[in-house]
Design a protein around this motif. Sequence first.
Motif, mmCIF file in Angstrom:
data_model
loop_
_atom_site.group_PDB
_atom_site.id
_atom_site.type_symbol
_atom_site.label_atom_id
_atom_site.label_comp_id
_atom_site.label_asym_id
_atom_site.label_seq_id
_atom_site.Cartn_x
_atom_site.Cartn_y
_atom_site.Cartn_z
ATOM 1 N N LEU A 182 6.479 20.505 53.375
ATOM 2 C CA LEU A 182 6.820 19.464 52.410
ATOM 3 C C LEU A 182 7.164 18.150 53.103
ATOM 4 C CD1 LEU A 182 8.998 21.477 49.850
ATOM 5 C CD2 LEU A 182 6.655 20.671 49.556
ATOM 6 N N ALA A 183 7.885 18.239 54.219
ATOM 7 C CA ALA A 183 8.251 17.029 54.958
ATOM 8 C C ALA A 183 7.010 16.337 55.522
ATOM 9 C CB ALA A 183 9.222 17.375 56.087
ATOM 10 N N LEU A 184 6.082 17.115 56.072
ATOM 11 C CA LEU A 184 4.845 16.533 56.614
ATOM 12 C C LEU A 184 4.012 15.885 55.518
ATOM 13 C CD1 LEU A 184 3.756 19.281 59.180
ATOM 14 C CD2 LEU A 184 4.625 16.991 59.696
ATOM 15 N N ALA A 185 3.894 16.576 54.377
ATOM 16 C CA ALA A 185 3.122 16.022 53.260
ATOM 17 C C ALA A 185 3.736 14.721 52.765
ATOM 18 C CB ALA A 185 3.038 17.043 52.129
ATOM 19 N N ALA A 186 5.064 14.693 52.680
ATOM 20 C CA ALA A 186 5.748 13.484 52.214
ATOM 21 C C ALA A 186 5.581 12.337 53.213
ATOM 22 C CB ALA A 186 7.226 13.781 52.006
ATOM 23 N N ALA A 187 5.700 12.629 54.502
ATOM 24 C CA ALA A 187 5.548 11.593 55.525
ATOM 25 C C ALA A 187 4.138 10.997 55.490
ATOM 26 C CB ALA A 187 5.849 12.167 56.900
ATOM 27 N N LEU A 188 3.142 11.844 55.304
ATOM 28 C CA LEU A 188 1.762 11.364 55.198
ATOM 29 C C LEU A 188 1.588 10.462 53.979
ATOM 30 C CD1 LEU A 188 -0.102 14.683 56.100
ATOM 31 C CD2 LEU A 188 -0.110 12.592 57.467
ATOM 32 N N PHE A 214 12.157 4.294 54.652
ATOM 33 C CA PHE A 214 11.667 5.671 54.511
ATOM 34 C C PHE A 214 12.150 6.555 55.660
ATOM 35 C CE2 PHE A 214 7.781 3.822 52.161
ATOM 36 C CZ PHE A 214 8.473 3.840 50.970
ATOM 37 N N SER A 215 12.321 5.966 56.837
ATOM 38 C CA SER A 215 12.678 6.756 58.012
ATOM 39 C C SER A 215 14.163 7.060 58.094
ATOM 40 C CB SER A 215 12.245 6.022 59.288
ATOM 41 O OG SER A 215 10.848 5.813 59.311
ATOM 42 N N PHE A 216 15.006 6.081 57.757
ATOM 43 C CA PHE A 216 16.430 6.219 58.045
ATOM 44 C C PHE A 216 17.312 6.465 56.824
ATOM 45 C CE2 PHE A 216 14.872 3.715 61.704
ATOM 46 C CZ PHE A 216 15.294 4.565 62.721
ATOM 47 N N PHE A 217 16.800 6.261 55.621
ATOM 48 C CA PHE A 217 17.627 6.523 54.455
ATOM 49 C C PHE A 217 17.723 8.031 54.235
ATOM 50 C CE2 PHE A 217 18.071 6.918 49.731
ATOM 51 C CZ PHE A 217 19.376 6.454 49.680
ATOM 52 N N PRO A 218 18.919 8.621 54.301
ATOM 53 C CA PRO A 218 19.052 10.089 54.255
ATOM 54 C C PRO A 218 18.590 10.713 52.948
ATOM 55 C CG PRO A 218 21.089 9.048 55.018
ATOM 56 C CD PRO A 218 20.221 7.959 54.491
ATOM 57 N N GLY A 219 18.605 9.930 51.884
ATOM 58 C CA GLY A 219 18.218 10.493 50.594
ATOM 59 C C GLY A 219 16.798 10.996 50.549
ATOM 60 N N HIS A 220 15.915 10.397 51.329
ATOM 61 C CA HIS A 220 14.514 10.827 51.294
ATOM 62 C C HIS A 220 14.330 12.254 51.806
ATOM 63 C CE1 HIS A 220 13.639 6.319 51.224
ATOM 64 N NE2 HIS A 220 13.223 6.804 50.077
ATOM 65 N N PRO A 221 14.769 12.564 53.023
ATOM 66 C CA PRO A 221 14.567 13.939 53.492
ATOM 67 C C PRO A 221 15.497 14.952 52.842
ATOM 68 C CG PRO A 221 15.762 12.679 55.151
ATOM 69 C CD PRO A 221 15.348 11.716 54.085
ATOM 70 N N LEU A 222 16.708 14.541 52.463
ATOM 71 C CA LEU A 222 17.691 15.503 51.974
ATOM 72 C C LEU A 222 17.515 15.839 50.496
ATOM 73 C CD1 LEU A 222 20.958 14.327 53.765
ATOM 74 C CD2 LEU A 222 19.551 16.312 54.297
ATOM 75 N N LEU A 223 17.218 14.839 49.688
ATOM 76 C CA LEU A 223 17.211 15.061 48.245
ATOM 77 C C LEU A 223 15.836 15.414 47.690
ATOM 78 C CD1 LEU A 223 19.601 12.202 47.054
ATOM 79 C CD2 LEU A 223 20.133 14.611 47.422
ATOM 80 N N TYR A 231 10.580 18.850 42.775
ATOM 81 C CA TYR A 231 10.332 17.442 43.056
ATOM 82 C C TYR A 231 9.723 17.255 44.442
ATOM 83 C CZ TYR A 231 13.482 16.968 39.084
ATOM 84 O OH TYR A 231 14.075 17.075 37.853
ATOM 85 N N GLY A 232 10.103 18.116 45.367
ATOM 86 C CA GLY A 232 9.559 18.014 46.716
ATOM 87 C C GLY A 232 8.059 18.225 46.759
ATOM 88 N N ILE A 233 7.561 19.107 45.895
ATOM 89 C CA ILE A 233 6.119 19.368 45.860
ATOM 90 C C ILE A 233 5.377 18.195 45.256
ATOM 91 C CG2 ILE A 233 4.318 20.847 44.895
ATOM 92 C CD1 ILE A 233 6.265 23.143 44.949
#
Length: 255
Positions: A182-188, A214-223, A231-233
């Motif tokens: 999910l993290a890789l898909a979101a980063a792409l 996108f890189s440093f705001f914690p809400g993106h990877p955590l939430l 929502y992650g999918i």
Amino acid sequence: MRKEKSITRVLSMKHIALVTLALLCGFAAAIVDAIRIHGHIVFSFRCMWFTGAIALLFLAFVFIGERFLAWCSKDGDRTAERMASVRDCFSFSWGHKQFFLTTAVIVLCWIPYIWLTYPGILWFDTGEQLMQWFHQSNIFSDGSFWSNHHPVFDTLFFGAFAQLGKVLGSVDLGLFLCSIVLALAAALSLATVILYCRHIGASWRCCFAQLMFFSFFPGHPLLFYKSCQRYGIHAAIRLVHGTVCADRTEQRRVS
């Protein structure tokens, strides 16, 4: 003279509308605060100053945001000189090299969150879906069938990774692999958005600010983007879909 008066009138109307919206947001927040404390709506001095404080914060964020967006929309000579080496590395030009470089920066900044939240962040919904996958009684069914309260595809997706982890010796491992995917898909997807913005004429400052956010705001990877929840999918899919829709709209406008 008339033109200047009309412009002034429009600006004043916009300011009145903005202040009204700020007060409404502040009043709504004050009501929520009163219900939290008293269990029902109470109009008091606290309600008044809470409304004013939230309204001032709202206006401050709006004005700061306007100035920041105005700054991002320009590429000054000083910025070009100071950030020359960075601009050479991150040109955000449309191509596979910049695409994978931008993706790599986002993923590298997310690695601590991925590692520290092993095996992943599971929401209540996901737990119920996994119980359905393993035929256990849950809030939505007795385990003999999959409920469509949440998308069935989501249950299949999370369940498949959990089953893979079970085969490998640990369900946690499967869910961790799910978080990574999910993290890789979101980063792409986020990298696609940044490069597309540059492609249609956004300033380099704007694109670089997006990358930092996108890189440093914690809400993106955590939430959202690495959490094992529905929502992650769909977040990554929505980003790509939105970019494609914007591109089609831009092509029609130009043609």
